[in-house]
Design a protein around this motif. Structure first.
Motif, PDB file in Angstrom:
ATOM      1  N   PRO A   1      -9.651 -14.121   8.293  1.00 56.07           N
ATOM      2  CA  PRO A   1      -9.370 -12.891   9.043  1.00 56.07           C
ATOM      3  C   PRO A   1      -9.577 -11.650   8.173  1.00 56.07           C
ATOM      4  O   PRO A   1      -9.751 -11.750   6.956  1.00 56.07           O
ATOM      5  N   THR A   2      -9.565 -10.507   8.802  1.00 56.11           N
ATOM      6  CA  THR A   2      -9.668  -9.238   8.063  1.00 56.11           C
ATOM      7  C   THR A   2      -8.479  -9.101   7.108  1.00 56.11           C
ATOM      8  O   THR A   2      -7.335  -9.357   7.483  1.00 56.11           O
TER       9      THR A   2
ATOM     10  N   PRO B   1     -13.731  -7.135   6.328  1.00 61.81           N
ATOM     11  CA  PRO B   1     -13.643  -7.566   7.722  1.00 61.81           C
ATOM     12  C   PRO B   1     -13.825  -9.070   7.854  1.00 61.81           C
ATOM     13  O   PRO B   1     -14.521  -9.703   7.062  1.00 61.81           O
ATOM     14  N   GLY B   2     -13.181  -9.644   8.834  1.00 61.13           N
ATOM     15  CA  GLY B   2     -13.305 -11.078   9.065  1.00 61.13           C
ATOM     16  C   GLY B   2     -12.908 -11.431  10.483  1.00 61.13           C
ATOM     17  O   GLY B   2     -12.083 -10.747  11.104  1.00 61.13           O
ATOM     18  N   ALA B   3     -13.506 -12.514  10.995  1.00 63.88           N
ATOM     19  CA  ALA B   3     -13.233 -12.927  12.373  1.00 63.88           C
ATOM     20  C   ALA B   3     -12.068 -13.901  12.471  1.00 63.88           C
ATOM     21  O   ALA B   3     -11.496 -14.089  13.549  1.00 63.88           O
ATOM     22  N   GLY B   4     -11.741 -14.586  11.352  1.00 62.09           N
ATOM     23  CA  GLY B   4     -10.626 -15.524  11.362  1.00 62.09           C
ATOM     24  C   GLY B   4     -10.853 -16.730  12.255  1.00 62.09           C
ATOM     25  O   GLY B   4      -9.923 -17.214  12.900  1.00 62.09           O
ATOM     26  N   LEU B   5     -12.074 -17.260  12.286  1.00 61.32           N
ATOM     27  CA  LEU B   5     -12.408 -18.368  13.179  1.00 61.32           C
ATOM     28  C   LEU B   5     -12.199 -19.744  12.556  1.00 61.32           C
ATOM     29  O   LEU B   5     -12.430 -20.761  13.217  1.00 61.32           O
TER      30      LEU B   5
ATOM     31  N   ALA C   1     -21.827 -15.067   5.725  1.00 56.55           N
ATOM     32  CA  ALA C   1     -21.388 -15.336   7.103  1.00 56.55           C
ATOM     33  C   ALA C   1     -20.119 -16.170   7.121  1.00 56.55           C
ATOM     34  O   ALA C   1     -19.181 -15.873   7.891  1.00 56.55           O
ATOM     35  N   ASN C   2     -20.048 -17.191   6.284  1.00 60.87           N
ATOM     36  CA  ASN C   2     -18.848 -18.017   6.250  1.00 60.87           C
ATOM     37  C   ASN C   2     -17.627 -17.214   5.805  1.00 60.87           C
ATOM     38  O   ASN C   2     -16.532 -17.364   6.361  1.00 60.87           O
TER      39      ASN C   2
ATOM     40  N   GLY D   1     -15.818 -20.953  12.439  1.00 58.40           N
ATOM     41  CA  GLY D   1     -16.590 -19.949  11.723  1.00 58.40           C
ATOM     42  C   GLY D   1     -17.475 -20.553  10.657  1.00 58.40           C
ATOM     43  O   GLY D   1     -18.615 -20.112  10.452  1.00 58.40           O
TER      44      GLY D   1
ATOM     45  N   MET E   1     -17.063 -14.103   6.191  1.00 59.42           N
ATOM     46  CA  MET E   1     -16.642 -13.163   7.225  1.00 59.42           C
ATOM     47  C   MET E   1     -16.160 -13.870   8.491  1.00 59.42           C
ATOM     48  O   MET E   1     -15.355 -13.302   9.247  1.00 59.42           O
ATOM     49  N   LEU E   2     -16.642 -15.092   8.727  1.00 53.69           N
ATOM     50  CA  LEU E   2     -16.283 -15.788   9.961  1.00 53.69           C
ATOM     51  C   LEU E   2     -15.061 -16.686   9.817  1.00 53.69           C
ATOM     52  O   LEU E   2     -14.296 -16.846  10.764  1.00 53.69           O
TER      53      LEU E   2
END
Length: 467
Positions: free
Chosen positions: A188-189, A207-211, A181-182, A215, A184-185
């Protein structure tokens, strides 16, 4: 478990029992430390401000986890006594009341964290740019406090019953979730290029959220929440011998009083230690972001030595408690000494690693030359205190298993406040010795606590404590 030992000369069987209980707890701590390593390395890529934000947030988290783990101490000691005496229904009653107390207290802490998260970094003297990030991190991870802290206490129930494997398995799964989770969060992609045999190049889109830091907090909260749900399911199902029933759905003041009688001094001990760590962090924060970042990374690296210490401490708590519950104090003492020397052997070996390879450990998290130099210095210093540190950790666990939680409280108060913080104030604030002075005070504290804890266990007075 202790009923299987027929005589005190069967040292091989005692060692086997210790290792059967210790290795799952060691693996559990290893997995937790591995995740902390990975988290720190991921957050470390976001810069020193993010590292400091997580470090500042971890100080109150240690305080909170200390309180709930201390409540688990009372549950562990009582469950171990009842299991040793084969009184399973009484052990179930302790598990039920422990859950009720944990949920009520965790709900209160969650509300306070959501409302007043900004106060924590401000009170600790964090630099202005660190405060909003630290507050955000605290608010996000507080979402699953009820599940996380309840599982802390229920893990103590299982350990008291002699089951250290289940907490390990739950923690292993939660840690895997946390890492994925870390990853990916936080980031970023992006495209990852893999060189395969035969000059083949494979491009993978991850894939990644870039938070960023948000994140990291979200991944931690998610993994802890899932672990808490699984722990509740296991205790409600009764699959591991001890079972939680919600009925009667009420607080049993008599059982709670017995848990608190043991857990309150342990809670006081954890408060003293965690509060001292927070004050200690404030002193180090005054040295600037770079030295505080090095301090935080050195603590993360040093946590490798906590793994065996924690495992042997848990084994000592369970075996000493069950030995006394079975009416065999000499067997309880033999188990305590066995866990002590095995823990000292392993943690002493970890000290050698800190002494020889400190730079390599710090570079796992950050490559800044200043941070690496300061962090390596800290690890070399604490390497000289691993043996007394092991005595303090393991034998404190043995004393807790006996219900003798007042003396660990006294020892913690002496070591942390007048010794560590008193010396740190003199060496850092008056003599201007910087991070070296702070960690020198820490090393002296570890020696003082290790020696006093060993003397208390050797006295044998813990064998007559009533729970």
């Amino acid at each position: 478990m202790v009923q299987q030992v027929e005589n005190l000369e069967d040292k091989k069987h005692i060692r086997r029992m210790v290792m059967l209980l210790a290795w799952p707890a060691i693996m559990e701590m290893f997995l937790s430390t591995l995740v902390q390593f990975v988290d720190t390395a991921m957050v470390g890529s976001l810069g020193s401000t993010a590292i400091a934000a997580v470090g500042v947030s971890n100080s109150p988290m240690w305080l909170l986890m200390g309180i709930f783990a201390a409540l688990g101490v009372g549950s562990t000691a009582l469950v171990a006594r009842f299991v040793g005496a084969r009184q399973i229904e009484d052990a179930n009653a302790v598990a039920r009341q422990s859950l009720f107390m944990g949920c009520a207290l965790a709900a209160l802490v969650t509300i306070l964290a959501l409302l007043y998260a900004d106060w924590v970094p401000r009170l600790m003297g964090a630099e202005p740019e660190v405060i909003p990030q630290a507050a955000l991190y605290i608010r996000v991870i507080s979402i699953t406090f009820v599940l996380h802290f309840s599982s802390f206490i229920l893990s103590g129930v299982l350990r008291g019953a002699g089951d250290t494997k289940t907490p390990m398995r739950i923690n292993a799964m939660a840690n895997i979730i946390n890492i994925v989770a870390n990853f990916m969060l936080i980031f970023p992609t992006r495209t990852v290029v893999l060189a395969l045999p035969g000059s083949t190049v494979l491009e993978l889109v991850v894939p990644g959220a870039g938070l960023g830091l948000f994140g990291a907090a979200l991944g931690t909260a998610l993994s802890r929440g899932i672990a808490g749900v699984i722990m509740l399911w296991i205790l409600f199902s009764g699959r591991q011998g001890v079972k939680v029933n919600l009925r009667p759905l009420r607080f049993d003041l008599q059982v709670i009083q017995r848990i608190i009688k043991i857990g309150l001094p342990a809670s006081g001990e954890r408060l003293i230690m965690s509060g001292g760590h927070m004050v200690f962090s404030v002193i180090v924060l005054g040295l600037g972001t770079a030295q505080y970042a090095a301090h935080h990374l050195a603590i993360v690296a040093e946590s490798v030595s906590y793994m065996p210490g924690f495992g042997f401490s848990m084994a000592a708590t369970t075996l000493v408690g069950q030995g006394l519950g079975a009416g065999r104090p000499k067997l309880a003492a033999a188990c305590g000494y066995t866990t002590w020397y095995l823990g000292a052997l392993v943690m002493g070996g970890m000290g050698l690693i800190f002494l020889v390879f400190p730079e390599h450990l710090i570079r796992l998290f950050n490559s800044d030359p200043e941070i690496v130099a300061y962090g390596a210095m800290c690890l070399r210093m604490v390497a000289l205190a691993q043996l007394p540190f092991s005595s303090s950790m393991v034998l404190t666990g043995a004393l807790r298993g006996a219900g003798d939680t007042v003396w660990p409280l006294i020892i913690a108060a002496i070591g942390m406040w007048p010794v560590r913080l008193g010396l740190a104030a003199i060496l850092v604030l008056w003599l201007d010795m910087g991070l070296f002075g702070a960690w020198l005070a820490m090393v002296v504290d570890l020696w003082v606590r290790g020696i006093i804890t060993f003397l208390r266990f050797r006295s044998g007075h813990w064998q007559r404590v009533k729970v």
